[in-house]
Design an enzyme around this catalytic site. Structure first.
Site, PDB file in Angstrom:
ATOM      1  N   THR A  18      18.893  38.902  -9.384  1.00 24.45           N
ATOM      2  CA  THR A  18      17.437  38.815  -9.399  1.00 24.45           C
ATOM      3  C   THR A  18      16.913  39.608  -8.212  1.00 24.45           C
ATOM      4  O   THR A  18      17.679  40.133  -7.399  1.00 24.45           O
ATOM      5  CB  THR A  18      16.953  37.355  -9.281  1.00 24.45           C
ATOM      6  OG1 THR A  18      17.265  36.867  -7.963  1.00 24.45           O
ATOM      7  CG2 THR A  18      17.628  36.462 -10.317  1.00 24.45           C
ATOM      8  N   ASP A  70      -1.078  28.560  -8.625  1.00 21.45           N
ATOM      9  CA  ASP A  70      -0.141  28.336  -7.533  1.00 21.45           C
ATOM     10  C   ASP A  70       0.413  26.919  -7.632  1.00 21.45           C
ATOM     11  O   ASP A  70      -0.296  25.953  -7.351  1.00 21.45           O
ATOM     12  CB  ASP A  70      -0.850  28.547  -6.199  1.00 21.45           C
ATOM     13  CG  ASP A  70       0.075  28.411  -5.002  1.00 21.45           C
ATOM     14  OD1 ASP A  70       1.247  28.023  -5.180  1.00 21.45           O
ATOM     15  OD2 ASP A  70      -0.392  28.690  -3.874  1.00 21.45           O
ATOM     16  N   ILE A  71       1.677  26.789  -8.014  1.00 22.55           N
ATOM     17  CA  ILE A  71       2.258  25.463  -8.246  1.00 22.55           C
ATOM     18  C   ILE A  71       2.614  24.733  -6.958  1.00 22.55           C
ATOM     19  O   ILE A  71       3.090  23.607  -7.011  1.00 22.55           O
ATOM     20  CB  ILE A  71       3.469  25.547  -9.201  1.00 22.55           C
ATOM     21  CG1 ILE A  71       4.467  26.634  -8.799  1.00 22.55           C
ATOM     22  CG2 ILE A  71       2.975  25.831 -10.612  1.00 22.55           C
ATOM     23  CD1 ILE A  71       5.478  26.216  -7.799  1.00 22.55           C
ATOM     24  N   TYR A 105      16.112  28.527   3.237  1.00 20.43           N
ATOM     25  CA  TYR A 105      16.402  28.477   1.796  1.00 20.43           C
ATOM     26  C   TYR A 105      17.453  27.407   1.487  1.00 20.43           C
ATOM     27  O   TYR A 105      17.302  26.631   0.532  1.00 20.43           O
ATOM     28  CB  TYR A 105      16.884  29.853   1.361  1.00 20.43           C
ATOM     29  CG  TYR A 105      17.302  29.986  -0.079  1.00 20.43           C
ATOM     30  CD1 TYR A 105      16.361  30.031  -1.096  1.00 20.43           C
ATOM     31  CD2 TYR A 105      18.655  30.114  -0.413  1.00 20.43           C
ATOM     32  CE1 TYR A 105      16.745  30.185  -2.423  1.00 20.43           C
ATOM     33  CE2 TYR A 105      19.044  30.274  -1.732  1.00 20.43           C
ATOM     34  CZ  TYR A 105      18.089  30.306  -2.731  1.00 20.43           C
ATOM     35  OH  TYR A 105      18.475  30.458  -4.032  1.00 20.43           O
ATOM     36  N   LYS A 111      16.879  24.120  -0.873  1.00 23.70           N
ATOM     37  CA  LYS A 111      17.677  23.903  -2.067  1.00 23.70           C
ATOM     38  C   LYS A 111      18.458  22.600  -1.991  1.00 23.70           C
ATOM     39  O   LYS A 111      18.639  21.903  -3.008  1.00 23.70           O
ATOM     40  CB  LYS A 111      18.627  25.086  -2.295  1.00 23.70           C
ATOM     41  CG  LYS A 111      17.914  26.367  -2.716  1.00 23.70           C
ATOM     42  CD  LYS A 111      17.095  26.172  -3.981  1.00 23.70           C
ATOM     43  CE  LYS A 111      16.617  27.478  -4.577  1.00 23.70           C
ATOM     44  NZ  LYS A 111      15.767  27.281  -5.783  1.00 23.70           N
ATOM     45  N   LEU A 147      15.454  35.076 -13.410  1.00 25.05           N
ATOM     46  CA  LEU A 147      15.938  33.893 -14.112  1.00 25.05           C
ATOM     47  C   LEU A 147      14.838  33.216 -14.924  1.00 25.05           C
ATOM     48  O   LEU A 147      15.065  32.804 -16.058  1.00 25.05           O
ATOM     49  CB  LEU A 147      16.523  32.894 -13.111  1.00 25.05           C
ATOM     50  CG  LEU A 147      17.936  33.183 -12.604  1.00 25.05           C
ATOM     51  CD1 LEU A 147      18.229  32.347 -11.364  1.00 25.05           C
ATOM     52  CD2 LEU A 147      18.970  32.911 -13.689  1.00 25.05           C
ATOM     53  N   ASN A 194      11.572  26.713 -11.361  1.00 27.54           N
ATOM     54  CA  ASN A 194      12.385  27.873 -11.021  1.00 27.54           C
ATOM     55  C   ASN A 194      11.785  28.744  -9.920  1.00 27.54           C
ATOM     56  O   ASN A 194      12.510  29.497  -9.279  1.00 27.54           O
ATOM     57  CB  ASN A 194      12.581  28.716 -12.290  1.00 27.54           C
ATOM     58  CG  ASN A 194      13.175  30.071 -12.013  1.00 27.54           C
ATOM     59  OD1 ASN A 194      14.371  30.198 -11.790  1.00 27.54           O
ATOM     60  ND2 ASN A 194      12.338  31.108 -12.007  1.00 27.54           N
TER      61      ASN A 194
END
Length: 305
Positions: A207, A75-76, A173, A177, A21, A102
């Site tokens: 993905t 590395d964010i 996850y 989210k 994505l 993302n």
């Protein structure tokens, strides 16, 4: 790349843009005239390892088509890595107009088998990996506003149907989210005064993260048929949300899949009862059952069995 696209003159940062994505978003933004910072740590689907290759390949692809892009492999989920996203955009292109959060990976387990490390890793990359870039971009735009240069800025966060409905085997996850949706709503309210609009998408696409978990649903179609699960189907909405054309749209969640866009409507009051004084446990239970009988049946958790 086009010189008169809807993002011409704008600079966008996309995290996790080396594949899937994120790659589709970066290419679509560039095709509509944006200059793009392509961030990717280059990890495996479970977050292991690192490679500069994926980010550089996408940046090279954009440049090969006449666009402007720079790779960023920080590395964010760290303060320094997230801060350098902003400085890379400013140093390379002179401004920052849009942030697309993302980046993410999966470590799926049923809850009784979910290790603490797998919980922490997924929460870190998804939820903290949204918070830190958002925080540093927002701080830049607030400073711009205080200097008399109110931006026309955008943040697009990436949620999931798993965060809206839950998903069996994906407790970490789904929790991350769901947290991203809450973060989106708060950030949209806080940042409106600084010219920043913040929305979230809940995409469904093929993905590395989904093609094995949902193999049947994500299977590629026969030749010549519409590829409903292609990640490129999601990107047009992301590009529009990143553009100045989305003025006035903030604090919203959109589901995007195949050729469908849906405005998601979150928690809101349903049937209610007010006794005017404290309930007994038996009364509370009886009342709750009556209210539930009048309430809408919730959508099923993904993968419920």
């Amino acid at each position: 790349m086009t010189g008169n696209g809807i993002c011409t003159g704008r600079v966008a940062v996309v995290t996790g843009a080396g594949r899937g994505l994120g790659r589709a978003h970066a290419l679509a933004l560039a095709a509509e005239g944006a200059e793009v910072v392509v961030n990717d740590l280059g990890v495996a689907p479970d977050g292991a390892g690192a490679s500069a290759g994926p980010a550089q390949q996408v940046a090279d692809e954009i440049r090969a088509h006449g666009g402007r892009a720079v790779a960023h492999t920080g590395d964010i989920t760290t303060t320094d890595g997230a801060a350098s996203l902003v400085t890379t955009a400013l140093d390379t292109f002179g401004r920052l107009d849009a942030l697309v959060n993302n980046a993410g990976f999966l470590r799926d387990r049923m809850l009784v088998n979910l290790d603490e490390d797998d919980w922490d890793a997924v929460i870190r990359v998804h939820l903290k990996g949204h918070y830190l870039p958002l925080r540093h971009a927002a701080a830049h735009w607030r400073a711009e506003t205080k200097a008399g240069r109110t931006p026309d800025a955008r943040i697009i966060n990436t949620g999931s149907g798993a965060g809206l409905l839950g998903s069996v085997g994906q407790g970490n996850y789904s929790a991350a989210k769901a947290g991203i949706i809450g973060l989106t709503l708060v950030a949209a309210a806080e940042m409106a005064r600084y010219g920043v609009q913040i929305n979230a998408i809940a995409p469904a696409a093929r993905t590395r993260m989904t093609e094995r978990t949902f193999a049947t649903t994500m299977a590629a179609p026969a030749d010549g048929e519409f590829d409903a699960m292609a990640p490129e189907n999601v990107s047009p909405l992301v590009v529009w949300l990143a553009s100045a054309g989305s003025a006035g749209v903030t604090g919203r969640v959109f589901e995007a899949e195949a050729g469908r866009i849906t405005v998601m409507e979150g928690w809101r009051p349903g049937p209610t009862a007010d006794k005017g004084s404290r309930w007994t446990p038996a009364e509370a239970g009886e009342t709750a059952r009556k209210l539930l009988a009048d309430a809408e049946t919730p959508q099923s958790v993904y993968g419920a069995r």
